[in-house]
Design a protein around this motif. Structure first.
Motif, PDB file in Angstrom:
ATOM      1  N   ASP A  59      14.511 -16.267   5.141  1.00 48.41           N
ATOM      2  CA  ASP A  59      14.790 -17.056   3.944  1.00 48.41           C
ATOM      3  C   ASP A  59      15.988 -17.977   4.152  1.00 48.41           C
ATOM      4  OD1 ASP A  59      12.642 -15.826   2.751  1.00 48.41           O
ATOM      5  OD2 ASP A  59      13.837 -14.667   1.306  1.00 48.41           O
ATOM      6  N   TYR A  60      17.009 -17.502   4.861  1.00 49.81           N
ATOM      7  CA  TYR A  60      18.165 -18.351   5.141  1.00 49.81           C
ATOM      8  C   TYR A  60      17.732 -19.551   5.977  1.00 49.81           C
ATOM      9  CZ  TYR A  60      22.783 -19.871   6.593  1.00 49.81           C
ATOM     10  OH  TYR A  60      23.913 -20.631   6.827  1.00 49.81           O
ATOM     11  N   HIS A  61      16.905 -19.303   6.985  1.00 51.37           N
ATOM     12  CA  HIS A  61      16.413 -20.377   7.859  1.00 51.37           C
ATOM     13  C   HIS A  61      15.559 -21.381   7.079  1.00 51.37           C
ATOM     14  CE1 HIS A  61      14.970 -22.305  11.531  1.00 51.37           C
ATOM     15  NE2 HIS A  61      13.738 -22.159  11.080  1.00 51.37           N
ATOM     16  N   GLU A  62      14.699 -20.892   6.214  1.00 47.44           N
ATOM     17  CA  GLU A  62      13.763 -21.765   5.504  1.00 47.44           C
ATOM     18  C   GLU A  62      14.355 -22.420   4.261  1.00 47.44           C
ATOM     19  OE1 GLU A  62      10.281 -19.408   4.722  1.00 47.44           O
ATOM     20  OE2 GLU A  62       9.663 -19.431   6.830  1.00 47.44           O
ATOM     21  N   LYS A  63      15.281 -21.747   3.581  1.00 48.27           N
ATOM     22  CA  LYS A  63      15.757 -22.249   2.292  1.00 48.27           C
ATOM     23  C   LYS A  63      17.157 -22.849   2.315  1.00 48.27           C
ATOM     24  CE  LYS A  63      12.886 -18.976  -0.196  1.00 48.27           C
ATOM     25  NZ  LYS A  63      12.822 -17.869  -1.146  1.00 48.27           N
ATOM     26  N   VAL A  64      17.948 -22.536   3.358  1.00 44.51           N
ATOM     27  CA  VAL A  64      19.330 -23.031   3.384  1.00 44.51           C
ATOM     28  C   VAL A  64      19.523 -24.012   4.534  1.00 44.51           C
ATOM     29  CG1 VAL A  64      21.772 -22.402   3.554  1.00 44.51           C
ATOM     30  CG2 VAL A  64      20.187 -20.934   2.283  1.00 44.51           C
ATOM     31  N   THR A  65      19.359 -23.561   5.760  1.00 43.89           N
ATOM     32  CA  THR A  65      19.561 -24.448   6.917  1.00 43.89           C
ATOM     33  C   THR A  65      18.828 -23.893   8.125  1.00 43.89           C
ATOM     34  OG1 THR A  65      21.227 -25.591   8.240  1.00 43.89           O
ATOM     35  CG2 THR A  65      21.677 -23.300   7.714  1.00 43.89           C
ATOM     36  N   ASN A  66      18.418 -24.766   9.009  1.00 47.99           N
ATOM     37  CA  ASN A  66      17.766 -24.326  10.238  1.00 47.99           C
ATOM     38  C   ASN A  66      18.774 -23.635  11.141  1.00 47.99           C
ATOM     39  OD1 ASN A  66      15.318 -25.361   9.501  1.00 47.99           O
ATOM     40  ND2 ASN A  66      15.350 -27.073  10.932  1.00 47.99           N
ATOM     41  N   LEU A  67      18.414 -22.461  11.614  1.00 52.54           N
ATOM     42  CA  LEU A  67      19.244 -21.750  12.566  1.00 52.54           C
ATOM     43  C   LEU A  67      19.059 -22.358  13.948  1.00 52.54           C
ATOM     44  CD1 LEU A  67      18.369 -18.173  11.313  1.00 52.54           C
ATOM     45  CD2 LEU A  67      20.604 -19.258  11.133  1.00 52.54           C
ATOM     46  N   GLN A  68      20.101 -22.345  14.752  1.00 51.14           N
ATOM     47  CA  GLN A  68      19.967 -22.815  16.133  1.00 51.14           C
ATOM     48  C   GLN A  68      18.984 -21.937  16.894  1.00 51.14           C
ATOM     49  OE1 GLN A  68      23.756 -22.909  18.060  1.00 51.14           O
ATOM     50  NE2 GLN A  68      24.456 -24.697  16.947  1.00 51.14           N
ATOM     51  N   TYR A  69      19.080 -20.650  16.669  1.00 50.56           N
ATOM     52  CA  TYR A  69      18.132 -19.721  17.271  1.00 50.56           C
ATOM     53  C   TYR A  69      17.504 -18.930  16.135  1.00 50.56           C
ATOM     54  CZ  TYR A  69      15.922 -16.140  20.034  1.00 50.56           C
ATOM     55  OH  TYR A  69      14.989 -15.311  20.580  1.00 50.56           O
ATOM     56  N   TYR A 180      13.487 -25.837  22.243  1.00 51.20           N
ATOM     57  CA  TYR A 180      14.756 -26.463  21.900  1.00 51.20           C
ATOM     58  C   TYR A 180      14.583 -27.607  20.920  1.00 51.20           C
ATOM     59  CZ  TYR A 180      14.409 -30.811  24.561  1.00 51.20           C
ATOM     60  OH  TYR A 180      14.061 -32.052  25.006  1.00 51.20           O
ATOM     61  N   ILE A 181      13.403 -28.159  20.798  1.00 50.19           N
ATOM     62  CA  ILE A 181      13.191 -29.287  19.896  1.00 50.19           C
ATOM     63  C   ILE A 181      12.354 -28.896  18.680  1.00 50.19           C
ATOM     64  CG2 ILE A 181      11.079 -30.204  20.912  1.00 50.19           C
ATOM     65  CD1 ILE A 181      12.430 -32.987  20.801  1.00 50.19           C
ATOM     66  N   LYS A 182      11.957 -27.643  18.623  1.00 57.03           N
ATOM     67  CA  LYS A 182      11.086 -27.155  17.554  1.00 57.03           C
ATOM     68  C   LYS A 182      11.685 -27.405  16.172  1.00 57.03           C
ATOM     69  CE  LYS A 182       9.346 -22.817  15.837  1.00 57.03           C
ATOM     70  NZ  LYS A 182       9.437 -21.395  16.029  1.00 57.03           N
ATOM     71  N   ASP A 183      12.930 -27.077  15.973  1.00 59.75           N
ATOM     72  CA  ASP A 183      13.609 -27.278  14.692  1.00 59.75           C
ATOM     73  C   ASP A 183      14.778 -28.227  14.897  1.00 59.75           C
ATOM     74  OD1 ASP A 183      12.042 -25.557  13.086  1.00 59.75           O
ATOM     75  OD2 ASP A 183      13.063 -23.833  13.970  1.00 59.75           O
ATOM     76  N   LEU A 184      14.488 -29.437  15.263  1.00 58.20           N
ATOM     77  CA  LEU A 184      15.506 -30.422  15.565  1.00 58.20           C
ATOM     78  C   LEU A 184      16.419 -30.669  14.368  1.00 58.20           C
ATOM     79  CD1 LEU A 184      16.449 -32.440  17.747  1.00 58.20           C
ATOM     80  CD2 LEU A 184      14.961 -34.117  16.685  1.00 58.20           C
ATOM     81  N   VAL A 185      17.715 -30.618  14.603  1.00 63.16           N
ATOM     82  CA  VAL A 185      18.701 -30.845  13.557  1.00 63.16           C
ATOM     83  C   VAL A 185      18.867 -32.353  13.379  1.00 63.16           C
ATOM     84  CG1 VAL A 185      21.101 -30.474  12.886  1.00 63.16           C
ATOM     85  CG2 VAL A 185      19.867 -28.705  14.148  1.00 63.16           C
ATOM     86  N   ALA A 186      18.859 -32.821  12.145  1.00 65.70           N
ATOM     87  CA  ALA A 186      19.012 -34.247  11.868  1.00 65.70           C
ATOM     88  C   ALA A 186      20.337 -34.747  12.417  1.00 65.70           C
ATOM     89  CB  ALA A 186      18.947 -34.493  10.359  1.00 65.70           C
ATOM     90  N   GLY A 187      20.298 -35.928  12.985  1.00 62.72           N
ATOM     91  CA  GLY A 187      21.510 -36.536  13.502  1.00 62.72           C
ATOM     92  C   GLY A 187      21.797 -36.211  14.955  1.00 62.72           C
ATOM     93  N   ARG A 188      20.980 -35.352  15.568  1.00 61.85           N
ATOM     94  CA  ARG A 188      21.180 -35.033  16.977  1.00 61.85           C
ATOM     95  C   ARG A 188      20.304 -35.948  17.826  1.00 61.85           C
ATOM     96  NH1 ARG A 188      24.021 -29.956  17.624  1.00 61.85           N
ATOM     97  NH2 ARG A 188      25.075 -29.824  15.630  1.00 61.85           N
TER      98      ARG A 188
END
Length: 194
Positions: A59-69, A180-188
Motif C-alpha cells: 500500500d505504501y508503494h502504490e498509494k504514497v510513493t514508488n519504492l526504489q526496491y 531498474y526501469i520498471k518503476d521509473l521515478v519522475a525527473g530521473r
C-alpha cells in the motif's frame, strides 16, 4: 521499546531515508545482538502480522510513493517470519491499510512509512551486503541464526530468475533486465535501456 509479551520491538520514528539503507539494515543486526545480550525472547509473528507487513509495504508503494526496491510478497513474508524482533513505526500518512486491520500488536491501521522503508529498501534490498558482513564477523557475536539471510538471497534469486524466464518466453529471445526501469521515478534521466 519493550512490548508486554516479553520480546523487544524495534520502532522507527520520523523520516527514514532509503539513501542510508545499508546503515539502517545494520541497525537491525545491532538491535538483535542487544536482544540476545539482554535475554529477550525471539519475536514470533502471527500469520496476520506477517501478511499485514506485506500489505503495509504494498500500500505504501502504490498509494504514497514508488519504492526504489519493491520486494515481492514472498520476500516480505520470509523476512518478517525470520527476523527475531518486531519492526514497527509511527503513522506517517492518513491512509488506512487495505487489509489486516485491528491487530493487537500493531497499534494502528494507518500506513507507517518508516516500517515500509526499513523492510523494503533497507532489509530486503541490502540483505546481500549484510550477509557478506555477517559472514566475516557474525560468529564472533553469536549471530549464526542470521543464516536465514542466505535462504532469503536464494529466494530472491529464484524470484528474479522466474521473472527473467517469463520475459524471455514472451520476447522469444534473451530477456533484458528491466527491473531498474520498471518503476521509473519522475525527473530521473534515462541514458540507455537494457
Amino acid at each position: 521499546r519493550k512490548d508486554g509479551k516479553g520480546y523487544p520491538c524495534l520502532y522507527f520514528s520520523g523520516p527514514i531515508r532509503s539513501a542510508g539503507g545499508t546503515a539502517t539494515a545494520v541497525t537491525l543486526v545491532v538491535a538483535d545482538y542487544l536482544r540476545k545480550c539482554l535475554g529477550y525472547e525471539v519475536y514470533d509473528p502471527s500469520e496476520e502480522e506477517i501478511k499485514r507487513a506485506y500489505i503495509d509495504v504494498r500500500d505504501y508503494h502504490e498509494k504514497v510513493t514508488n519504492l526504489q526496491y519493491y520486494p515481492s510478497e514472498d520476500e516480505v513474508c520470509f523476512l518478517i517470519r525470520n527476523y527475531p524482533l518486531q519492526i514497527d513505526g509511527d503513522v506517517s500518512d492518513e491512509i488506512e491499510v487495505s487489509n489486516y486491520k485491528d491487530l493487537s500488536r500493531i497499534k494502528t491501521n494507518f500506513l507507517r512509512s518508516g516500517f515500509s522503508l526499513v523492510v523494503a529498501e533497507c532489509f530486503a534490498q541490502k540483505a546481500k551486503k549484510v550477509d557478506a558482513q555477517l559472514s566475516n564477523w557474525g560468529k564472533d557475536f553469536a549471530l549464526e541464526h542470521w543464516g536465514f539471510l542466505k535462504e532469503f538471497l536464494e529466494l530472491q534469486e529464484k524470484i528474479k530468475a522466474k521473472a527473467k524466464k517469463v520475459e524471455t518466453v514472451n520476447l522469444g529471445k534473451i530477456a533484458p533486465d528491466l527491473t531498474y526501469i520498471k518503476d521509473l521515478v519522475a525527473g530521473r534521466p534515462v541514458f540507455t535501456h537494457p
